[in-house]
Scaffold this motif. Sequence first.
Motif, PDB file in Angstrom:
ATOM      1  N   GLY A   1       0.814  -1.215   0.000  1.00 38.69           N
ATOM      2  CA  GLY A   1       0.000   0.000   0.000  1.00 38.69           C
ATOM      3  C   GLY A   1       0.847   1.264   0.000  1.00 38.69           C
ATOM      4  N   VAL A   2       2.001   1.198   0.638  1.00 37.08           N
ATOM      5  CA  VAL A   2       2.911   2.356   0.653  1.00 37.08           C
ATOM      6  C   VAL A   2       3.374   2.677  -0.765  1.00 37.08           C
ATOM      7  CG1 VAL A   2       5.174   3.170   1.436  1.00 37.08           C
ATOM      8  CG2 VAL A   2       3.648   1.959   3.036  1.00 37.08           C
ATOM      9  N   LYS A   3       3.727   1.638  -1.499  1.00 36.48           N
ATOM     10  CA  LYS A   3       4.131   1.825  -2.905  1.00 36.48           C
ATOM     11  C   LYS A   3       2.954   2.368  -3.729  1.00 36.48           C
ATOM     12  CE  LYS A   3       4.357  -1.726  -5.821  1.00 36.48           C
ATOM     13  NZ  LYS A   3       4.813  -2.980  -6.430  1.00 36.48           N
ATOM     14  N   HIS A   4       1.777   1.783  -3.511  1.00 38.64           N
ATOM     15  CA  HIS A   4       0.602   2.204  -4.278  1.00 38.64           C
ATOM     16  C   HIS A   4       0.217   3.653  -3.981  1.00 38.64           C
ATOM     17  CE1 HIS A   4      -0.587  -2.316  -4.434  1.00 38.64           C
ATOM     18  NE2 HIS A   4       0.275  -2.005  -5.381  1.00 38.64           N
ATOM     19  N   ALA A   5       0.408   4.076  -2.753  1.00 36.28           N
ATOM     20  CA  ALA A   5       0.075   5.465  -2.384  1.00 36.28           C
ATOM     21  C   ALA A   5       0.937   6.431  -3.182  1.00 36.28           C
ATOM     22  CB  ALA A   5       0.275   5.670  -0.887  1.00 36.28           C
TER      23      ALA A   5
ATOM     24  N   GLN B   1       2.448   5.793  -6.086  1.00 38.78           N
ATOM     25  CA  GLN B   1       2.083   5.705  -7.504  1.00 38.78           C
ATOM     26  C   GLN B   1       0.813   6.499  -7.801  1.00 38.78           C
ATOM     27  OE1 GLN B   1       1.908   1.399  -7.564  1.00 38.78           O
ATOM     28  NE2 GLN B   1       3.827   1.233  -8.712  1.00 38.78           N
ATOM     29  N   THR B   2      -0.107   6.474  -6.867  1.00 38.47           N
ATOM     30  CA  THR B   2      -1.384   7.176  -7.048  1.00 38.47           C
ATOM     31  C   THR B   2      -1.162   8.688  -7.035  1.00 38.47           C
ATOM     32  OG1 THR B   2      -2.522   5.331  -5.987  1.00 38.47           O
ATOM     33  CG2 THR B   2      -3.714   7.424  -6.087  1.00 38.47           C
ATOM     34  N   LEU B   3      -0.374   9.137  -6.062  1.00 41.93           N
ATOM     35  CA  LEU B   3      -0.065  10.572  -5.964  1.00 41.93           C
ATOM     36  C   LEU B   3       0.659  11.039  -7.222  1.00 41.93           C
ATOM     37  CD1 LEU B   3      -0.050  13.096  -4.101  1.00 41.93           C
ATOM     38  CD2 LEU B   3       2.179  12.310  -3.252  1.00 41.93           C
ATOM     39  N   GLU B   4       1.606  10.233  -7.687  1.00 42.18           N
ATOM     40  CA  GLU B   4       2.412  10.631  -8.853  1.00 42.18           C
ATOM     41  C   GLU B   4       1.631  10.515 -10.164  1.00 42.18           C
ATOM     42  OE1 GLU B   4       6.269   8.738  -8.515  1.00 42.18           O
ATOM     43  OE2 GLU B   4       6.804  10.125  -6.893  1.00 42.18           O
ATOM     44  N   ALA B   5       0.439   9.938 -10.102  1.00 43.07           N
ATOM     45  CA  ALA B   5      -0.446   9.949 -11.271  1.00 43.07           C
ATOM     46  C   ALA B   5      -1.357  11.176 -11.235  1.00 43.07           C
ATOM     47  CB  ALA B   5      -1.274   8.668 -11.314  1.00 43.07           C
ATOM     48  N   GLY B   6      -1.218  12.005 -10.206  1.00 46.53           N
ATOM     49  CA  GLY B   6      -1.995  13.244 -10.134  1.00 46.53           C
ATOM     50  C   GLY B   6      -3.142  13.219  -9.141  1.00 46.53           C
ATOM     51  N   PHE B   7      -3.307  12.098  -8.445  1.00 45.35           N
ATOM     52  CA  PHE B   7      -4.418  11.986  -7.490  1.00 45.35           C
ATOM     53  C   PHE B   7      -3.945  12.392  -6.095  1.00 45.35           C
ATOM     54  CE2 PHE B   7      -5.955   9.887 -11.128  1.00 45.35           C
ATOM     55  CZ  PHE B   7      -7.328  10.079 -11.096  1.00 45.35           C
ATOM     56  N   THR B   8      -4.401  13.566  -5.677  1.00 46.56           N
ATOM     57  CA  THR B   8      -3.983  14.109  -4.385  1.00 46.56           C
ATOM     58  C   THR B   8      -4.963  13.738  -3.279  1.00 46.56           C
ATOM     59  OG1 THR B   8      -5.066  16.171  -5.003  1.00 46.56           O
ATOM     60  CG2 THR B   8      -2.691  16.035  -5.374  1.00 46.56           C
TER      61      THR B   8
ATOM     62  N   PRO C   1       5.101   9.271   1.239  1.00 42.40           N
ATOM     63  CA  PRO C   1       4.281  10.129   0.374  1.00 42.40           C
ATOM     64  C   PRO C   1       2.990   9.434  -0.043  1.00 42.40           C
ATOM     65  CG  PRO C   1       6.077   9.169  -0.892  1.00 42.40           C
ATOM     66  CD  PRO C   1       6.249   8.691   0.524  1.00 42.40           C
ATOM     67  N   GLY C   2       1.955  10.221  -0.225  1.00 39.89           N
ATOM     68  CA  GLY C   2       0.692   9.648  -0.688  1.00 39.89           C
ATOM     69  C   GLY C   2      -0.384  10.698  -0.711  1.00 39.89           C
ATOM     70  N   PRO C   3      -1.533  10.324  -1.259  1.00 35.47           N
ATOM     71  CA  PRO C   3      -2.655  11.269  -1.328  1.00 35.47           C
ATOM     72  C   PRO C   3      -3.317  11.469   0.034  1.00 35.47           C
ATOM     73  CG  PRO C   3      -3.299   9.129  -2.201  1.00 35.47           C
ATOM     74  CD  PRO C   3      -1.841   9.009  -1.854  1.00 35.47           C
ATOM     75  N   ARG C   4      -4.142  12.476   0.131  1.00 32.00           N
ATOM     76  CA  ARG C   4      -5.050  12.591   1.277  1.00 32.00           C
ATOM     77  C   ARG C   4      -5.974  11.384   1.191  1.00 32.00           C
ATOM     78  NH1 ARG C   4      -4.877  18.038   2.790  1.00 32.00           N
ATOM     79  NH2 ARG C   4      -4.024  19.352   1.132  1.00 32.00           N
ATOM     80  N   MET C   5      -6.194  10.716   2.305  1.00 28.93           N
ATOM     81  CA  MET C   5      -7.017   9.503   2.264  1.00 28.93           C
ATOM     82  C   MET C   5      -8.248   9.619   3.149  1.00 28.93           C
ATOM     83  SD  MET C   5      -4.248   6.359   2.445  1.00 28.93           S
ATOM     84  CE  MET C   5      -5.502   5.065   2.348  1.00 28.93           C
ATOM     85  N   PHE C   6      -9.400   9.319   2.563  1.00 25.73           N
ATOM     86  CA  PHE C   6     -10.617   9.091   3.330  1.00 25.73           C
ATOM     87  C   PHE C   6     -10.775   7.578   3.350  1.00 25.73           C
ATOM     88  CE2 PHE C   6     -10.646  13.393   2.025  1.00 25.73           C
ATOM     89  CZ  PHE C   6     -11.257  14.083   3.056  1.00 25.73           C
ATOM     90  N   VAL C   7     -10.964   7.004   4.532  1.00 18.80           N
ATOM     91  CA  VAL C   7     -10.799   5.552   4.668  1.00 18.80           C
ATOM     92  C   VAL C   7     -12.003   4.881   5.306  1.00 18.80           C
ATOM     93  CG1 VAL C   7      -8.284   5.701   4.757  1.00 18.80           C
ATOM     94  CG2 VAL C   7      -9.582   5.838   6.893  1.00 18.80           C
TER      95      VAL C   7
END
Length: 411
Positions: A95-99, A101-108, A133-139
């Motif tokens: 999930g750390v890696k995915h966070a 990748q998601t941020l670097e695709a433009g999803f904040t 690093p990662g996007p703001r997350m609603f969980v």
Amino acid sequence: WMATAAPVAITADRMVDVVEGKVINQAVIVVDGNKILAAGQARSVNVPQGARVIALGDHTLMPGLMDMHVHLTSDATKHGYKRLSVSLPRATITGVKHARQTLEAGFTTVRNVGAPGFADVALRDAIDEGDVPGPRMFVAGPSLGVTGGHCDSNLLPYEFHEKSEGVADGPWEVRKAVRRNIKYGATVIKFCATGGVLSKGTKVGAQQYTQQEMKALIEEAHLRGLTVATHAHGTSGIKTAIRAGVDSVEHGSLLDDEAIALAKEHGTYFSMDVYVTEYILNEGAKAGILEESLAKERTVGKQQRDNFRKAVEAGVNMVFGSDAGVYPHGDNPKQFARMVKFGMSPMQAIQAATINAATLLKQQDNLGSLSPGKYADIVAIPGNPLQDMSKMEQVSMVMKDGDVVLNRLKM
Ligand code: ARG
């Protein structure tokens, strides 16, 4: 004493005003700290003396993108029985890696609609505390669902006594499950109102949970100030959830006219994942997706696309939701071109991933547009994506909370 960083002025040939639904040429955004100070046409915006200028030229600026349906702790290469071999700590580390990748695709910002073991809560906290690093997350924590339903785990025979943490049956059990999820950090509640594609032995069209259970679950979440997302492909499950007050319907594949009318009447949002079909049918078997699931996808995907167009034409509130995790994280933006292909204007697709998503999350005062006072979550797309939505897949710069977290332009 602390030095205050100089304001930053980002200039570009175009900027998307998602509130007005228009493009502004020769734009500038002034960022002060982690907030937007001003944004608009360059000649009407006052750029403070000493501001650091980031001049992007032939780019389109828009608010940080928001995906309302991801599973950051799920690995798209491990489905079905392969997923049973992934431990909770292993999933969390992935999930750390995915966070990133998601941020670097433009999803904040993302809404993580289901994670075993509250791994999404841990990931959100690690991001918020600056560890990773990662996007703001609603969980959501564990998704809630009936025994043997789409949100249960049905892969093993009886003697293993395997069940998902979100299983809860009956109005009081579902209320208790909502309370438990909130206790451990959930900021949104996710439940399964129908069967699904990727779960073993569930019927996509069949309702799960009675109306009474859905009402109890949704009422409990709303009492506590949380919104509710429901996985729902089947028609009766979609309608029952909307009548019970659900905030967003995920997938929404087998909509009918009445479901669309109900969504309009209740202001319900639809989050329809119109790209993921392509991954499931092309890569799914290799990734471990069961044949019975592939068979379900072959019938559901086409209907979902047709119904997406109907919902858009009817003017239902639409948000961008990808189901990344079923397909690779970071590929989220591939859905933009499909949303346009299946019935949206480019502007509508961008609004779905910005202002509409912020409104669904009740964060419209903080997120979702380039308005003064909102958090400085900004992306730069090369050229003009309104003329070619596949450009959304090539973000050049990402700013989250006033920090440049990705810059492919080396400036
Ligand atoms: N997680 C969803 C499910 O298993 C994925 C559905 C994907 N298919 C689609 N056409 N959107 O039901």
